[in-house]
Design an enzyme around this catalytic site. Structure first.
Site, PDB file in Angstrom:
ATOM      1  N   GLU A 177      20.069  46.364 -15.861  1.00 52.06           N
ATOM      2  CA  GLU A 177      19.455  45.438 -14.904  1.00 52.06           C
ATOM      3  C   GLU A 177      20.199  44.109 -14.828  1.00 52.06           C
ATOM      4  OE1 GLU A 177      16.331  46.081 -13.022  1.00 52.06           O
ATOM      5  OE2 GLU A 177      16.846  48.141 -13.511  1.00 52.06           O
ATOM      6  N   CYS A 193      15.290  34.682 -11.133  1.00 54.12           N
ATOM      7  CA  CYS A 193      15.701  35.962 -10.522  1.00 54.12           C
ATOM      8  C   CYS A 193      16.700  35.736  -9.409  1.00 54.12           C
ATOM      9  CB  CYS A 193      14.506  36.674  -9.895  1.00 54.12           C
ATOM     10  SG  CYS A 193      13.206  37.103 -11.025  1.00 54.12           S
ATOM     11  N   HIS A 226      11.383  42.538 -16.874  1.00 56.48           N
ATOM     12  CA  HIS A 226      12.705  42.080 -17.308  1.00 56.48           C
ATOM     13  C   HIS A 226      12.503  41.023 -18.387  1.00 56.48           C
ATOM     14  CE1 HIS A 226      14.444  43.013 -13.052  1.00 56.48           C
ATOM     15  NE2 HIS A 226      14.892  43.915 -13.888  1.00 56.48           N
TER      16      HIS A 226
HETATM   17  O1  SUG Z   1      13.479  44.646  -9.140  1.00 59.20           O
HETATM   18  N1  SUG Z   1      11.326  43.269  -6.742  1.00 59.20           N
HETATM   19  C1  SUG Z   1      12.383  43.092  -7.711  1.00 59.20           C
HETATM   20  C2  SUG Z   1      12.236  41.762  -8.380  1.00 59.20           C
HETATM   21  C3  SUG Z   1      13.417  41.437  -9.253  1.00 59.20           C
HETATM   22  C4  SUG Z   1      13.202  40.235 -10.081  1.00 59.20           C
HETATM   23  N2  SUG Z   1      14.347  39.948 -10.843  1.00 59.20           N
HETATM   24  C5  SUG Z   1      14.380  39.427 -12.092  1.00 59.20           C
HETATM   25  N3  SUG Z   1      13.309  39.400 -12.848  1.00 59.20           N
HETATM   26  N4  SUG Z   1      15.484  39.028 -12.544  1.00 59.20           N
HETATM   27  C6  SUG Z   1      12.387  44.213  -8.741  1.00 59.20           C
HETATM   28  O2  SUG Z   1      11.301  44.647  -9.131  1.00 59.20           O
HETATM   29  C7  SUG Z   1      10.226  44.361  -4.856  1.00 59.20           C
HETATM   30  C8  SUG Z   1      10.572  44.976  -3.518  1.00 59.20           C
HETATM   31  C9  SUG Z   1       9.377  45.463  -2.756  1.00 59.20           C
HETATM   32  O3  SUG Z   1       8.392  45.872  -3.362  1.00 59.20           O
HETATM   33  O4  SUG Z   1       9.434  45.474  -1.496  1.00 59.20           O
HETATM   34  C10 SUG Z   1      11.409  44.235  -5.807  1.00 59.20           C
HETATM   35  O5  SUG Z   1      12.358  44.972  -5.702  1.00 59.20           O
END
Ligand code: SUG
Length: 445
Positions: free
Chosen positions: A174, A368, A249
């Protein structure tokens, strides 16, 4: 030679929507089918970038991906004109279409793992795009991510680009969301801290409810590829119990910068061992741990407010500021904790809250949205200057967003062929603005 940490924030793409794609990320599933505002989302992100630039930091812009991703849909057997591909995919499964339309590349903490030249044996900055194999909508990002990174950091004398790890669950990766570099000061050898959720090739504890996205084996492979010195690498397992409460994460429960780790007391499986390992590997006296106890901020409050999905930034005067989402201000308990933190004897001197609600509703806070790249002067010079934010680029990008983005989008709109047209037109112009060349599939046919 001076060295510093630059932030490359993901520019939110024109298809930003709420499709509930990320099981284990409670904001994503909780906001499924809500109406999004892509224009506002992009402007909120740009405002944060501009603010950090104004504070004297080097701030970069990371381009979004081409969405809807008709190329992946064609690979999956949908044929005909682009409009027919969208329609047929939707008929087969609206969720599949939504997965190929997500603007999730905005969260560039997941774009790659980056090791600065001070840590690598060949003294180059190393990049590995994250395979993001645990979610289909994210697993289709890494190829274009790799091309964008190459275009942003083109000089092979200074930058080494690796391919993403094999895209299977054994090597689930990730990116920087589970990786932190600590150092006494930028430009000096420091510690790389890799946090994983489970082991793929040996037994161990795992979360029961939600997936652990990162494996130990993925982190180890990256450390090898990046030519890191084993004595300066620390691996830690996330507490499976907090993954099951929505901490998908490490950057939802901890943030680190320079010689400071700010984390919740339940972040890791063996918290005391993690602290001991970090102190031993760092070898410098000042390594500081700011641990937030559960009786001050519960895990559930941390997940709701995204207190730890913050940025710890060192200002030119050497002071440390914490950049938090506005949701921290909304939570009385969290906000009063933060006030105490910055007025007390912690190494953190100030707090600034930003409204990033469009991204937050999908589980993406300030941390993020940014990929950190530690660089020295020479490396910054060798980077693509068109991607570095200044007042002019900020104005250009705000105008670009105003001209190309919708202010309302529902998952039902993803089938609209006009959206595809609008999105490609916008991205074609953007690659010109950011000097990226032909990084998108539609530009490469
Ligand atoms: O991978 N949300 C992302 C959020 C990422 C956050 N990043 C960090 N914590 N670094 C994920 O879960 C949601 C998309 C949707 O549901 O339409 C999404 O992909």
């Amino acid at each position: 030679m001076t060295a510093f940490e630059a932030n490359f924030d993901g520019l939110v793409g024109p298809t930003h929507n709420y499709a509930g794609l990320s099981f284990g990320n409670v904001a994503s599933t909780g906001n499924q089918a809500a109406v999004s505002n892509p224009k506002l989302a992009a402007l909120q992100g740009l405002k944060k970038m501009k603010a950090l630039h104004d504070m004297g930091l080097v701030q970069g812009v990371f381009a979004p991906q081409e969405r809807p991703d008709t190329h992946t849909l064609r690979q999956l057997g949908f044929t005909g004109s682009d409009a027919q591909v969208l329609e047929r995919a939707n008929k087969s499964s609206p969720k599949l279409l939504a997965a190929c339309c997500s603007a999730s590349s905005m969260w560039t903490a997941n774009a790659a793992t980056v090791s600065p030249s001070a840590n690598t044996a060949d003294s180059k900055v190393h990049f590995t795009p994250a395979n993001l194999s645990s979610k289909f909508h994210r697993a289709i990002e890494h190829e274009t991510t790799g091309r964008i990174l190459q275009a942003m950091f083109p000089d092979s004398q200074h930058f080494a680009h690796h391919k993403a790890l094999p895209g299977v669950s054994h090597f689930g990766d990730e990116g920087a969301a589970n990786h932190t570099r600590f150092c006494s000061e930028p430009g000096k050898q420091g510690v790389e801290f890799f946090v994983y959720g489970r082991k793929a090739f040996s037994a161990g504890v795992e979360p029961q409810k939600y997936p652990a996205r990162q494996t130990l084996e993925a982190s180890q492979a990256i450390a090898r590829n990046h030519q890191l010195d084993n004595g300066h690498v620390v691996y830690a397992q996330q507490n499976p119990a907090v993954i099951d409460q929505g901490v998908f994460h490490n950057d939802v429960i901890a943030v680190g910068s320079r010689d400071v780790l700010f984390c919740h007391e339940q972040a890791y499986l063996d918290q005391q061992q993690v602290y001991a390992d970090l102190k031993a590997a760092s070898g410098w006296r000042n390594f500081q741990i700011v641990e937030v106890p559960s009786n001050r901020v519960s895990v559930s409050e941390a997940v709701k407010s995204y207190l730890f999905n913050s940025q710890l930034i060192t200002l030119p005067d050497g002071s440390l500021t914490i950049i938090v989402p506005a949701e921290c201000q909304d939570n009385e308990n969290v906000w009063s904790y933060l006030q105490e933190l910055v007025t007390g004897d912690s190494p953190i001197n100030a707090v600034k809250a930003f409204d990033l609600r469009q991204s937050m509703n999908n589980g993406g806070g300030p941390a993020c949205l940014r990929l950190r790249v530690e660089m020295n002067d020479k490396e910054l010079k060798a980077a693509n200057q068109s991607c570095i934010l200044d007042d002019g680029l900020y104005t250009t990008l705000c105008n670009w967003v105003e001209r190309h983005y919708r202010d309302q989008l529902h998952t039902d709109d993803l089938i609209d062929p006009q959206l595809l047209e609008e999105s490609r037109r916008a991205l074609d112009e953007l690659t010109g603005i950011l000097g990226l060349g032909a990084v998108y599939p539609f530009q490469r046919v």
